[in-house]
Scaffold this motif. Structure first.
Motif, mmCIF file in Angstrom:
data_model
loop_
_atom_site.group_PDB
_atom_site.id
_atom_site.type_symbol
_atom_site.label_atom_id
_atom_site.label_comp_id
_atom_site.label_asym_id
_atom_site.label_seq_id
_atom_site.Cartn_x
_atom_site.Cartn_y
_atom_site.Cartn_z
ATOM 1 N N GLU A 250 0.857 -1.186 0.000
ATOM 2 C CA GLU A 250 0.000 0.000 0.000
ATOM 3 C C GLU A 250 0.898 1.242 0.000
ATOM 4 O OE1 GLU A 250 -4.003 0.178 0.861
ATOM 5 O OE2 GLU A 250 -3.438 -1.122 -0.794
ATOM 6 N N GLU A 251 1.187 1.783 1.182
ATOM 7 C CA GLU A 251 2.084 2.934 1.284
ATOM 8 C C GLU A 251 2.731 2.935 2.658
ATOM 9 O OE1 GLU A 251 0.180 6.908 2.322
ATOM 10 O OE2 GLU A 251 -1.379 6.040 1.060
ATOM 11 N N ASN A 256 4.413 7.659 -0.266
ATOM 12 C CA ASN A 256 4.195 6.633 -1.279
ATOM 13 C C ASN A 256 5.498 5.896 -1.548
ATOM 14 O OD1 ASN A 256 2.250 9.152 -2.607
ATOM 15 N ND2 ASN A 256 1.325 7.184 -2.158
ATOM 16 N N THR A 268 4.545 1.621 -9.107
ATOM 17 C CA THR A 268 4.013 2.132 -7.846
ATOM 18 C C THR A 268 2.678 1.469 -7.543
ATOM 19 O OG1 THR A 268 3.569 4.164 -6.574
ATOM 20 C CG2 THR A 268 2.775 4.102 -8.842
ATOM 21 N N ASP A 270 -1.116 0.675 -6.625
ATOM 22 C CA ASP A 270 -2.350 1.384 -6.946
ATOM 23 C C ASP A 270 -3.526 0.675 -6.280
ATOM 24 O OD1 ASP A 270 -3.981 3.301 -8.327
ATOM 25 O OD2 ASP A 270 -4.596 1.703 -9.682
ATOM 26 N N SER A 271 -4.296 1.417 -5.493
ATOM 27 C CA SER A 271 -5.530 0.893 -4.911
ATOM 28 C C SER A 271 -6.352 2.074 -4.422
ATOM 29 C CB SER A 271 -5.243 -0.077 -3.754
ATOM 30 O OG SER A 271 -5.065 0.613 -2.524
ATOM 31 N N ASP A 272 -7.614 1.822 -4.082
ATOM 32 C CA ASP A 272 -8.476 2.917 -3.644
ATOM 33 C C ASP A 272 -8.268 3.271 -2.180
ATOM 34 O OD1 ASP A 272 -9.721 0.878 -2.261
ATOM 35 O OD2 ASP A 272 -11.644 1.036 -3.302
ATOM 36 N N GLU A 276 -3.374 9.691 -3.037
ATOM 37 C CA GLU A 276 -2.775 10.096 -4.310
ATOM 38 C C GLU A 276 -1.712 11.150 -4.029
ATOM 39 O OE1 GLU A 276 -5.662 11.205 -7.251
ATOM 40 O OE2 GLU A 276 -7.061 9.639 -6.616
ATOM 41 N N ASP A 281 3.230 11.698 -8.085
ATOM 42 C CA ASP A 281 2.737 11.907 -9.440
ATOM 43 C C ASP A 281 3.680 12.800 -10.246
ATOM 44 O OD1 ASP A 281 0.619 10.341 -8.733
ATOM 45 O OD2 ASP A 281 -0.849 11.967 -8.614
ATOM 46 N N ARG A 296 1.230 1.840 -12.777
ATOM 47 C CA ARG A 296 0.449 2.006 -11.550
ATOM 48 C C ARG A 296 -0.469 0.796 -11.463
ATOM 49 N NH1 ARG A 296 -0.151 7.863 -10.219
ATOM 50 N NH2 ARG A 296 0.978 9.069 -11.783
ATOM 51 N N ARG A 297 -0.194 -0.083 -10.535
ATOM 52 C CA ARG A 297 -0.926 -1.351 -10.456
ATOM 53 C C ARG A 297 -0.668 -2.004 -9.109
ATOM 54 N NH1 ARG A 297 3.018 -5.085 -10.702
ATOM 55 N NH2 ARG A 297 4.878 -4.730 -12.015
#
Length: 384
Positions: A250-251, A256, A268, A270-272, A276, A281, A296-297
């Motif tokens: 996650e982070e 990040n 990097t 990526d999840s909800d 962000e 970015d 991003r995945r």
């Protein structure tokens, strides 16, 4: 930005404007005291003379925008923020350029993320124009507090809290927005130092469908105990996995993470439930500008471990507003260690960090128009 005033009823329009009334603080620090602080400000220890504020009520919308003396807030003991944690915040910086002017980095992106966080916490969305103007007016009032030493900055903390005196469980009908500022010293005094990361398997930072993508205090409160666990294991930061399978990265507690493959590809998670990151970015955009690939995945822990073992992952770093980019030396967990793919900081990691900080401090061109000038130059040398 429009110069028209508004009654504050609009909560989202980009051209919505409020006039900020500025009242100079009667207790501004003397120049000598301020310079002593700026010589060694640390991080988050000292605050400037003023703060920006805007009020909101369900009947009147946004109103009463002002810049005034920094000082305590007055809250009713039943204020919603104290009981239901209805609050959000942002973190950003203002930078002194060589010509004396002061600039901020992508304040519009912070404003949009602030609005997304507000939406998730059932708070009113502060218009982007008002957010940016609050930063501009505060920095103008406290420009003398923006340090000029290398790698220093003025850290800005916009935040919104629910202030309605009411114990019912619903979205508050009264809110306050404030922005405060704190001079920040160089995060690394002798250059970025690789850090050790502890992998938390007992705790989750946020769950799918929760508030992980919002910048709200509860997410950080949830990270404090595992952060203590990281310290106990000799690590400087904590890494969280997804709350469902406990398999995907996650982070960190406040940054990040990015992995770099041998072919230059940046990967990097990526999840909800990941915030962000504006710094992340921006770093990834600079990589794309160089012709590098960005993915991003979902990224599994085993992909990191196996990639380091077989040489396909050559660098790893964390990124965020405070430190910009921090090389990762190793990831530790119960019974294992994923060692550093490189000795010290990776070449691409440091190259991207240098490029981004050069843009922020006006040392190289800004191809994306990320920098926004807050105050005018004080010398004849232009930083634009």
């Amino acid at each position: 930005m429009s110069n028209d005033t508004s009654d504050g009823s609009d909560s989202s329009g980009a051209d919505f404007a409020l006039d900020f009334a500025t009242t100079p603080s009667p207790e501004r620090r003397a120049a000598a005291e301020r310079e002593e602080i700026l010589a060694d400000p640390g991080f988050g220890k000292h605050f400037t003379d003023h703060m920006a504020s805007v009020s909101w009520t369900i009947d009147d919308g946004w109103h009463d925008a002002s810049v005034h003396a920094y000082g305590p807030l007055s809250l009713d003991p039943s204020a919603s923020v104290l009981h239901y944690a209805q609050e959000i915040f942002e973190g950003m910086k203002a930078y002194r350029h060589a010509d004396g002017s002061v600039w901020s980095f992508r304040p519009d992106a912070n404003a949009r993320r602030f609005a997304r966080s507000a939406r998730r916490l059932a708070l009113p969305e502060l218009p982007e124009s008002v957010f940016v103007e609050s930063v501009r007016q505060l920095v103008r009032a406290d420009e003398a507090w923006v340090p000029s030493a290398p790698e220093t900055s003025l850290y800005l903390r916009p935040f919104m809290i629910a202030t309605e005196a009411f114990l019912g469980v619903r979205a508050a009908h009264a809110v306050q927005y404030h922005c405060i500022a704190s001079p920040a010293g160089a995060y690394f005094t002798s250059g970025p130092e690789p850090v050790s990361i502890w992998l938390s398997t007992r705790y989750a930072r946020a769950a799918r469908g929760g508030t992980g993508a919002a910048k709200t205090g509860g997410n950080y409160a949830a990270s404090l105990l595992p952060q203590q666990e990281a310290y106990e294991h000799g690590c400087q930061q904590v890494m969280f996995l997804d709350s469902e399978k406990g398999e995907y990265l996650e982070e960190l507690g406040g940054m990040n993470v990015v992995l770099v493959r041998a072919d230059g590809t940046l990967i990097t998670p990526d999840s909800d439930s990941i915030l962000e990151g504006i710094t992340r970015d921006s770093i990834l955009q600079l990589a794309v500008d160089r012709g590098l690939r960005v993915e991003r995945r979902p990224v599994s822990l085993s992909e990191w471990r196996d990639g380091v073992a077989d040489g396909t992952i050559t660098e790893a770093f964390a990124c965020g507003t405070a430190a910009v980019v921090t090389p990762i030396a190793e990831l530790r967990g119960d019974g294992f260690t994923i060692g550093s793919p490189t000795t010290g900081a990776g070449e691409l990691t440091m190259s991207l960090r240098t490029e981004l900080t050069d843009i922020q401090y006006g040392r190289r061109p800004d191809p994306h128009g990320w920098m926004v000038r807050l105050t005018e130059p004080t010398t004849t040398t232009s930083a634009e």
